[in-house]
Every structure is written in C-alpha cells, then in structure tokens.
Design an enzyme around this catalytic site. Structure first.
Site, mmCIF file in Angstrom:
data_model
loop_
_atom_site.group_PDB
_atom_site.id
_atom_site.type_symbol
_atom_site.label_atom_id
_atom_site.label_comp_id
_atom_site.label_asym_id
_atom_site.label_seq_id
_atom_site.Cartn_x
_atom_site.Cartn_y
_atom_site.Cartn_z
ATOM 1 N N LYS A 13 0.831 -1.215 0.000
ATOM 2 C CA LYS A 13 0.000 0.000 0.000
ATOM 3 C C LYS A 13 0.864 1.264 0.000
ATOM 4 O O LYS A 13 0.625 2.184 -0.775
ATOM 5 C CB LYS A 13 -0.933 0.034 1.231
ATOM 6 C CG LYS A 13 -1.858 -1.161 1.350
ATOM 7 C CD LYS A 13 -2.828 -1.007 2.516
ATOM 8 C CE LYS A 13 -2.182 -1.015 3.884
ATOM 9 N NZ LYS A 13 -1.630 -2.339 4.298
ATOM 10 N N ARG A 87 -9.458 0.902 9.015
ATOM 11 C CA ARG A 87 -9.086 -0.466 9.362
ATOM 12 C C ARG A 87 -10.185 -1.162 10.143
ATOM 13 O O ARG A 87 -10.025 -2.336 10.496
ATOM 14 C CB ARG A 87 -7.815 -0.446 10.204
ATOM 15 C CG ARG A 87 -6.526 -0.748 9.436
ATOM 16 C CD ARG A 87 -5.424 -0.568 10.432
ATOM 17 N NE ARG A 87 -4.202 -1.254 10.207
ATOM 18 C CZ ARG A 87 -3.116 -0.705 9.676
ATOM 19 N NH1 ARG A 87 -3.148 0.505 9.196
ATOM 20 N NH2 ARG A 87 -1.998 -1.394 9.615
ATOM 21 N N ARG A 126 11.849 -6.968 4.461
ATOM 22 C CA ARG A 126 11.935 -5.512 4.641
ATOM 23 C C ARG A 126 12.795 -5.194 5.878
ATOM 24 O O ARG A 126 13.632 -4.304 5.853
ATOM 25 C CB ARG A 126 10.508 -4.962 4.820
ATOM 26 C CG ARG A 126 10.408 -3.489 5.138
ATOM 27 C CD ARG A 126 9.001 -2.969 4.876
ATOM 28 N NE ARG A 126 8.086 -3.192 5.998
ATOM 29 C CZ ARG A 126 6.770 -2.963 5.951
ATOM 30 N NH1 ARG A 126 6.204 -2.526 4.849
ATOM 31 N NH2 ARG A 126 6.014 -3.164 7.002
ATOM 32 N N ARG A 138 11.428 -1.120 11.602
ATOM 33 C CA ARG A 138 10.163 -0.878 12.295
ATOM 34 C C ARG A 138 10.050 -1.817 13.495
ATOM 35 O O ARG A 138 10.295 -3.018 13.369
ATOM 36 C CB ARG A 138 8.990 -1.122 11.338
ATOM 37 C CG ARG A 138 8.700 0.068 10.460
ATOM 38 C CD ARG A 138 7.565 -0.216 9.515
ATOM 39 N NE ARG A 138 6.334 -0.680 10.157
ATOM 40 C CZ ARG A 138 5.141 -0.616 9.586
ATOM 41 N NH1 ARG A 138 5.025 -0.111 8.376
ATOM 42 N NH2 ARG A 138 4.075 -1.070 10.208
ATOM 43 N N ARG A 149 -0.474 -8.588 13.807
ATOM 44 C CA ARG A 149 -0.953 -7.653 12.778
ATOM 45 C C ARG A 149 -1.845 -8.367 11.768
ATOM 46 O O ARG A 149 -2.856 -7.832 11.317
ATOM 47 C CB ARG A 149 0.231 -6.984 12.076
ATOM 48 C CG ARG A 149 0.880 -5.914 12.958
ATOM 49 C CD ARG A 149 2.301 -5.624 12.533
ATOM 50 N NE ARG A 149 2.386 -4.919 11.265
ATOM 51 C CZ ARG A 149 3.514 -4.828 10.542
ATOM 52 N NH1 ARG A 149 4.622 -5.397 10.964
ATOM 53 N NH2 ARG A 149 3.503 -4.170 9.419
HETATM 54 P P1 AMP Z 1 0.891 0.590 9.236
HETATM 55 O O1 AMP Z 1 2.097 1.427 9.005
HETATM 56 O O2 AMP Z 1 -0.289 1.026 8.428
HETATM 57 O O3 AMP Z 1 1.167 -0.881 9.129
HETATM 58 O O4 AMP Z 1 0.457 0.843 10.768
HETATM 59 C C1 AMP Z 1 1.318 0.537 11.846
HETATM 60 C C2 AMP Z 1 0.521 0.409 13.139
HETATM 61 O O5 AMP Z 1 -0.125 1.647 13.437
HETATM 62 C C3 AMP Z 1 -0.605 -0.614 13.127
HETATM 63 O O6 AMP Z 1 -0.145 -1.924 13.401
HETATM 64 C C4 AMP Z 1 -1.495 -0.079 14.234
HETATM 65 O O7 AMP Z 1 -0.944 -0.310 15.519
HETATM 66 C C5 AMP Z 1 -1.416 1.424 13.984
HETATM 67 N N1 AMP Z 1 -2.417 1.892 13.007
HETATM 68 C C6 AMP Z 1 -2.185 2.450 11.792
HETATM 69 N N2 AMP Z 1 -3.318 2.790 11.179
HETATM 70 C C7 AMP Z 1 -4.331 2.423 12.016
HETATM 71 C C8 AMP Z 1 -5.747 2.492 11.941
HETATM 72 N N3 AMP Z 1 -6.371 2.998 10.860
HETATM 73 N N4 AMP Z 1 -6.456 2.020 12.999
HETATM 74 C C9 AMP Z 1 -5.849 1.510 14.094
HETATM 75 N N5 AMP Z 1 -4.519 1.397 14.216
HETATM 76 C C10 AMP Z 1 -3.744 1.860 13.195
#
Ligand code: AMP
Length: 192
Positions: A13, A87, A126, A138, A149
């Site tokens: 994404k 989400r 990654r 990360r 996740r």
């Molecule tokens: P990402 O970079 O999109 O994988 O997000 C990393 C982490 O941020 C996720 O595993 C969640 O802990 C939090 N997070 C990001 N976006 C959301 C969302 N829309 N709702 C809830 N938690 C989020």
C-alpha cells in the site's frame, strides 16, 4: 479523486501510494506514518500508542479518526489516498461521514490482493534489508508482531472488503505482481 488502498500489512500500500503522490499530485494519508511520527516525537498521544503499535495491535478508532479529520482540512490537491485507514467498520463509517460533510466522495476502495506466505516473506525481508543498510527497522516488523498484525487484519479490517463491495466501490488488483504491473492496474482503475 479520493481512494482507499486496502490490504494486509506488506501488501504494498505504501509503495503504491508513493507512486500516486509523485505522478498524480495526490495526498497520502497514512495513519501508520502519522502514528509513528507521534511516537518518535514523543507527544502524549505518541506515548499512549507506542506499546500497542509495537505489539501489532490496532490503536483506538477515536485516535485515528481524529488524525484523519485534521488532515482533511488541508489542501486537497489531486485528491486523497487513504493508506492503512480505515481499518475497522467504525472507521469506514466515520470516513464516509467526513467525506460527505466536505461534499467529497470516495471513488474506489482498491484491494491489493496477496497471499499470506508472501506477506510474511516481504515483511521479514523488509526488516533484513533495513538492518543491512543500517536503517531503522520498524519495531513491529518481527514475526511475533506480524502474527498479531495479520490477526488484527483478518478480524477487524477484512470485513471492509465486503463493506466496499456492497457499496459498489471495491476494485481488486493482483498485489503479487511486479511493482510496475500493480501500478499499471491501479492506473487503469483511476483512469476509467
Ligand atoms: P501501518 O504502518 O499502516 O502498518 O500501521 C502501523 C501500526 O499503526 C498498526 O499496526 C497499528 O498499531 C497502527 N495503526 C495504523 N493505522 C491504524 C488504523 N487505521 N487504525 C488503528 N490502528 C492503526
């Protein structure tokens, strides 16, 4: 044009959003990036979400909806790419209300379809690449967080596929192809 990029962690994404920002002057709204920024700059909210994010769980709907609401008030440019948001179904409903209140609509929810084994490989890869390059890894790019996740994705986010299908807004692309092939598939959807 406003779109959502949907898909599990590691589906690509962020990469595809990056192309759209460069080539179509769109604005990427990644709640993950916003939360990581809050975490690293040590804001109150950042401190509250740090452990939850590191474990791989979702933070509360209120926090992410608030973050998105703030950003929607700014410049719209070529439109918004929602990356990693919504989400949950509550977030999806909130987004649709926010857009309606601005007189905007959602043009498509684009699902990047991949299989789970590829995801695990991509995410572990990654982390390894970052480590080799001496870049920060990360905190949630490890196998333990990844399992959580993925579970969060299947329990809370994957129902959005049916939700956007029912609204007539779902478009699927094969996320397993080369980056450029995925990019071309997305372009076809946007240029229709
Ligand atoms: P990402 O970079 O999109 O994988 O997000 C990393 C982490 O941020 C996720 O595993 C969640 O802990 C939090 N997070 C990001 N976006 C959301 C969302 N829309 N709702 C809830 N938690 C989020």
């Amino acid at each position: 044009m406003n779109i959502i990029l949907l898909g599990p962690p590691g589906a690509g994404k962020g990469t595809q959003a990056g192309f759209l920002v460069k080539e179509r002057d769109m604005i990427q709204l990644s709640t993950g990036d916003m939360l990581r920024e809050a975490k690293s700059s040590g804001t109150e909210m950042g401190k509250r979400v740090a452990a939850i994010m590191d474990r791989g769980e979702l933070v509360t709907d209120e926090i992410v909806i608030g973050l998105i609401r703030e950003r929607l008030e700014g410049d719209k440019k070529g439109g918004f790419i929602f990356d990693g948001f919504p989400r949950t179904l509550a977030q999806a409903d909130a987004l649709s209300e926010l857009l309606a209140s601005m007189g905007e609509t959602l043009d498509a929810a684009i699902e990047l379809q991949v299989n789970d084994e590829v995801l695990v490989g991509r995410i572990v890869g990654r982390a390894e690449e970052a480590r080799k390059a001496g870049l920060p890894v990360r905190a949630d790019d490890n196998e333990e967080s990844l399992k959580i996740r993925l579970m969060e994705y299947y329990k809370k986010t994957s129902p959005l596929i049916g939700y956007y299908y029912a609204k007539g807004q779902l478009r699927g692309v094969d996320g397993l192809g080369q980056m450029d092939a995925v990019k071309a598939d997305i372009a076809r959807i946007l240029d229709k």
